[in-house]
Design a protein around this motif. Structure first.
Motif, PDB file in Angstrom:
ATOM      1  N   LEU A  45      10.130  -6.107   5.344  1.00 15.49           N
ATOM      2  CA  LEU A  45      10.560  -4.859   5.969  1.00 15.49           C
ATOM      3  C   LEU A  45      10.898  -3.815   4.914  1.00 15.49           C
ATOM      4  CD1 LEU A  45      10.845  -4.124   8.956  1.00 15.49           C
ATOM      5  CD2 LEU A  45      13.293  -4.557   8.750  1.00 15.49           C
ATOM      6  N   GLY A  46      10.292  -2.645   5.044  1.00 19.55           N
ATOM      7  CA  GLY A  46      10.579  -1.560   4.118  1.00 19.55           C
ATOM      8  C   GLY A  46       9.825  -1.608   2.819  1.00 19.55           C
ATOM      9  N   GLN A  47       8.861  -2.519   2.718  1.00 21.12           N
ATOM     10  CA  GLN A  47       8.101  -2.651   1.476  1.00 21.12           C
ATOM     11  C   GLN A  47       6.603  -2.612   1.742  1.00 21.12           C
ATOM     12  OE1 GLN A  47       9.331  -6.050  -0.827  1.00 21.12           O
ATOM     13  NE2 GLN A  47      11.487  -5.754  -0.337  1.00 21.12           N
ATOM     14  N   GLY A  48       5.859  -2.444   0.667  1.00 26.04           N
ATOM     15  CA  GLY A  48       4.417  -2.513   0.770  1.00 26.04           C
ATOM     16  C   GLY A  48       3.945  -3.952   0.820  1.00 26.04           C
ATOM     17  N   PRO A  49       2.738  -4.182   1.288  1.00 27.01           N
ATOM     18  CA  PRO A  49       2.197  -5.549   1.338  1.00 27.01           C
ATOM     19  C   PRO A  49       2.074  -6.159  -0.054  1.00 27.01           C
ATOM     20  CG  PRO A  49       0.888  -4.037   2.686  1.00 27.01           C
ATOM     21  CD  PRO A  49       1.812  -3.197   1.880  1.00 27.01           C
ATOM     22  N   PHE A  80      -7.692  -4.287   7.524  1.00 22.17           N
ATOM     23  CA  PHE A  80      -6.515  -5.075   7.843  1.00 22.17           C
ATOM     24  C   PHE A  80      -6.420  -5.352   9.338  1.00 22.17           C
ATOM     25  CE2 PHE A  80      -3.867  -5.459   4.060  1.00 22.17           C
ATOM     26  CZ  PHE A  80      -4.450  -4.534   3.210  1.00 22.17           C
ATOM     27  N   ARG A 138       4.151 -11.036  13.064  1.00 21.03           N
ATOM     28  CA  ARG A 138       5.561 -10.876  12.686  1.00 21.03           C
ATOM     29  C   ARG A 138       6.235 -12.228  12.780  1.00 21.03           C
ATOM     30  NH1 ARG A 138       8.491  -7.699   9.744  1.00 21.03           N
ATOM     31  NH2 ARG A 138       7.723  -5.834  10.770  1.00 21.03           N
ATOM     32  N   GLU A 179       6.470  -2.456  16.610  1.00 20.47           N
ATOM     33  CA  GLU A 179       7.438  -2.898  15.605  1.00 20.47           C
ATOM     34  C   GLU A 179       7.548  -1.869  14.490  1.00 20.47           C
ATOM     35  OE1 GLU A 179       5.492  -6.484  14.939  1.00 20.47           O
ATOM     36  OE2 GLU A 179       4.004  -5.688  13.605  1.00 20.47           O
ATOM     37  N   SER A 180       8.671  -1.853  13.848  1.00 22.70           N
ATOM     38  CA  SER A 180       8.906  -0.904  12.767  1.00 22.70           C
ATOM     39  C   SER A 180       8.345  -1.470  11.474  1.00 22.70           C
ATOM     40  CB  SER A 180      10.400  -0.654  12.628  1.00 22.70           C
ATOM     41  OG  SER A 180      10.659   0.151  11.487  1.00 22.70           O
ATOM     42  N   VAL A 181       7.640  -0.628  10.729  1.00 18.41           N
ATOM     43  CA  VAL A 181       7.098  -1.054   9.452  1.00 18.41           C
ATOM     44  C   VAL A 181       8.201  -1.121   8.411  1.00 18.41           C
ATOM     45  CG1 VAL A 181       5.555  -0.418   7.587  1.00 18.41           C
ATOM     46  CG2 VAL A 181       4.820  -0.167   9.958  1.00 18.41           C
ATOM     47  N   GLY A 182       9.095  -0.156   8.424  1.00 17.21           N
ATOM     48  CA  GLY A 182      10.157  -0.141   7.418  1.00 17.21           C
ATOM     49  C   GLY A 182      11.271   0.753   7.883  1.00 17.21           C
ATOM     50  N   LEU A 183      12.508   0.362   7.646  1.00 16.25           N
ATOM     51  CA  LEU A 183      13.650   1.096   8.153  1.00 16.25           C
ATOM     52  C   LEU A 183      14.269   2.023   7.128  1.00 16.25           C
ATOM     53  CD1 LEU A 183      15.381  -1.752  10.173  1.00 16.25           C
ATOM     54  CD2 LEU A 183      13.838  -0.001  11.004  1.00 16.25           C
ATOM     55  N   LEU A 228      12.628   3.569   4.303  1.00 13.40           N
ATOM     56  CA  LEU A 228      11.648   4.182   3.430  1.00 13.40           C
ATOM     57  C   LEU A 228      11.997   5.641   3.194  1.00 13.40           C
ATOM     58  CD1 LEU A 228       8.460   2.794   5.136  1.00 13.40           C
ATOM     59  CD2 LEU A 228       9.321   2.129   2.903  1.00 13.40           C
ATOM     60  N   TYR A 237      -3.400   4.249   2.022  1.00  8.64           N
ATOM     61  CA  TYR A 237      -3.456   3.634   3.340  1.00  8.64           C
ATOM     62  C   TYR A 237      -2.438   4.298   4.261  1.00  8.64           C
ATOM     63  CZ  TYR A 237      -6.065  -0.437   1.552  1.00  8.64           C
ATOM     64  OH  TYR A 237      -7.009  -1.271   1.016  1.00  8.64           O
ATOM     65  N   GLN A 277      -0.227   3.355   7.746  1.00 15.49           N
ATOM     66  CA  GLN A 277       0.177   2.244   8.600  1.00 15.49           C
ATOM     67  C   GLN A 277       1.034   2.769   9.747  1.00 15.49           C
ATOM     68  OE1 GLN A 277       2.329  -1.010   6.713  1.00 15.49           O
ATOM     69  NE2 GLN A 277       1.618  -2.449   8.261  1.00 15.49           N
ATOM     70  N   GLY A 307       3.246  -1.163  14.415  1.00  6.50           N
ATOM     71  CA  GLY A 307       2.560  -2.227  15.136  1.00  6.50           C
ATOM     72  C   GLY A 307       1.131  -2.463  14.698  1.00  6.50           C
ATOM     73  N   PRO A 337      -2.337  -1.763   7.757  1.00  8.24           N
ATOM     74  CA  PRO A 337      -2.725  -0.573   6.989  1.00  8.24           C
ATOM     75  C   PRO A 337      -4.176  -0.186   7.247  1.00  8.24           C
ATOM     76  CG  PRO A 337      -1.560  -2.153   5.608  1.00  8.24           C
ATOM     77  CD  PRO A 337      -1.841  -2.846   6.895  1.00  8.24           C
ATOM     78  N   PHE A 363       0.976   4.360   2.205  1.00  8.26           N
ATOM     79  CA  PHE A 363       1.075   3.569   0.979  1.00  8.26           C
ATOM     80  C   PHE A 363      -0.033   3.961   0.019  1.00  8.26           C
ATOM     81  CE2 PHE A 363       4.162   0.450   2.256  1.00  8.26           C
ATOM     82  CZ  PHE A 363       3.992   0.292   3.612  1.00  8.26           C
ATOM     83  N   PHE A 417       0.507  -2.606  -4.041  1.00  9.51           N
ATOM     84  CA  PHE A 417       0.897  -1.525  -3.152  1.00  9.51           C
ATOM     85  C   PHE A 417       2.211  -0.900  -3.616  1.00  9.51           C
ATOM     86  CE2 PHE A 417      -1.685  -1.617   0.765  1.00  9.51           C
ATOM     87  CZ  PHE A 417      -2.476  -2.716   0.504  1.00  9.51           C
ATOM     88  N   GLY A 418       2.326   0.401  -3.430  1.00  8.04           N
ATOM     89  CA  GLY A 418       3.591   1.088  -3.653  1.00  8.04           C
ATOM     90  C   GLY A 418       4.536   0.848  -2.496  1.00  8.04           C
ATOM     91  N   PRO A 419       5.763   1.387  -2.566  1.00  9.70           N
ATOM     92  CA  PRO A 419       6.784   1.110  -1.552  1.00  9.70           C
ATOM     93  C   PRO A 419       6.578   1.849  -0.242  1.00  9.70           C
ATOM     94  CG  PRO A 419       7.650   2.587  -3.216  1.00  9.70           C
ATOM     95  CD  PRO A 419       6.305   2.150  -3.709  1.00  9.70           C
TER      96      PRO A 419
END
Lengths: 113, 115
Positions: A39-43, A104, A109, B2-6, B8, B36, B38, B41, B44, B89, B105-107
């Motif tokens: 969560l909150g990061q890149g793959p 992708f 999850r 779903e949330s990818v990141g909370l 960021l 990419y 994303q 849900g 990327p 990303f 990948f970056g953050p």
């Protein structure tokens, strides 16, 4: 063309259990790569399968293993689950390991309790 | 979805304005870069790529700029639309030739388009 499909979409496991995730590549693709996205990061790259063999591997322990079948579909197995394994697991398919053609899937999850 | 990141970094832009998303990459030897998108849900989605022998590449409504001197990559989105809302990303191939463990990948940056 269905694109890259993954199953299941969501999964809940407890620590110590084992899990198997599945991926069907895009039509015409022969290479499958697996990524972990916290969560909150890149793959982060886990490994890549081509011609039913693991060709590349990222910095993940041996608890993470996989398989590719003759129809190019793939499984990701994780043993002895840890809380830190909770993440979105992404499958990406491509043709002949080419990152330019990488597509992708929607991901699975996984929540480890 | 779903949330990818909370947590960021977030960029908020008005619909119709241009967006610029920045990325600092890690390795001066990186020779190939991909942006990419994303959505919640989803996995990327490839937007645009650029090789290190180029400074700029344009696609449909998107432009990628590469500054190798300062190891900086940017994605410009023209006339931003609500459908552009997503996490973006950048990814770099840190050694010559595709090698999975060298594709980093970056953050990510969350783009929020305001009506």
């Amino acid at each position: 063309d269905a694109g890259v499909t993954q199953s299941p979409t969501h999964l809940i496991k407890t620590r110590g259990q084992q899990v198997t995730l599945r991926c069907s590549p895009k039509s015409g693709h022969d290479t499958v790569s697996w990524y972990q996205q916290a969560l909150g990061q890149g793959p982060q790259f886990i490994f890549q399968y081509y011609e039913e063999e693991e060709r590349q591997r990222g910095n993940f322990p041996d608890r993470f293993s996989g398989h590719q079948f003759p129809n190019y579909s793939s499984e990701l197995n994780v043993n002895a689950l840890l809380l830190g394994d909770s993440a979105l697991y992404l499958c990406a398919s491509s043709f002949s390991s080419s990152v330019e053609t990488q597509y992708f899937g929607p991901g699975t999850r996984l929540l480890v309790l | 979805g779903e949330s990818v990141g909370l947590h960021l970094p977030t960029l908020s832009v008005q619909e119709g304005d241009n967006s610029i998303i920045n990325c600092a990459y890690s390795n001066s030897a990186s020779d190939y870069f991909i942006w990419y998108k994303q959505e919640s849900g989803k996995g990327p989605q490839f937007i645009i790529d650029i090789r290190s022998n180029m400074d700029k590449r344009q696609g449909q409504r998107v432009t990628v700029l590469l500054n190798k001197t300062v190891k900086h990559l940017s994605l410009q989105i023209a006339a931003t639309q609500p459908g552009d809302s997503a996490v973006y990303f950048c990814a770099e191939n840190i050694e010559g030739g595709w090698s999975g463990q060298n594709f980093v990948f970056g953050p990510g940056t969350r783009l929020s388009v305001l009506p």
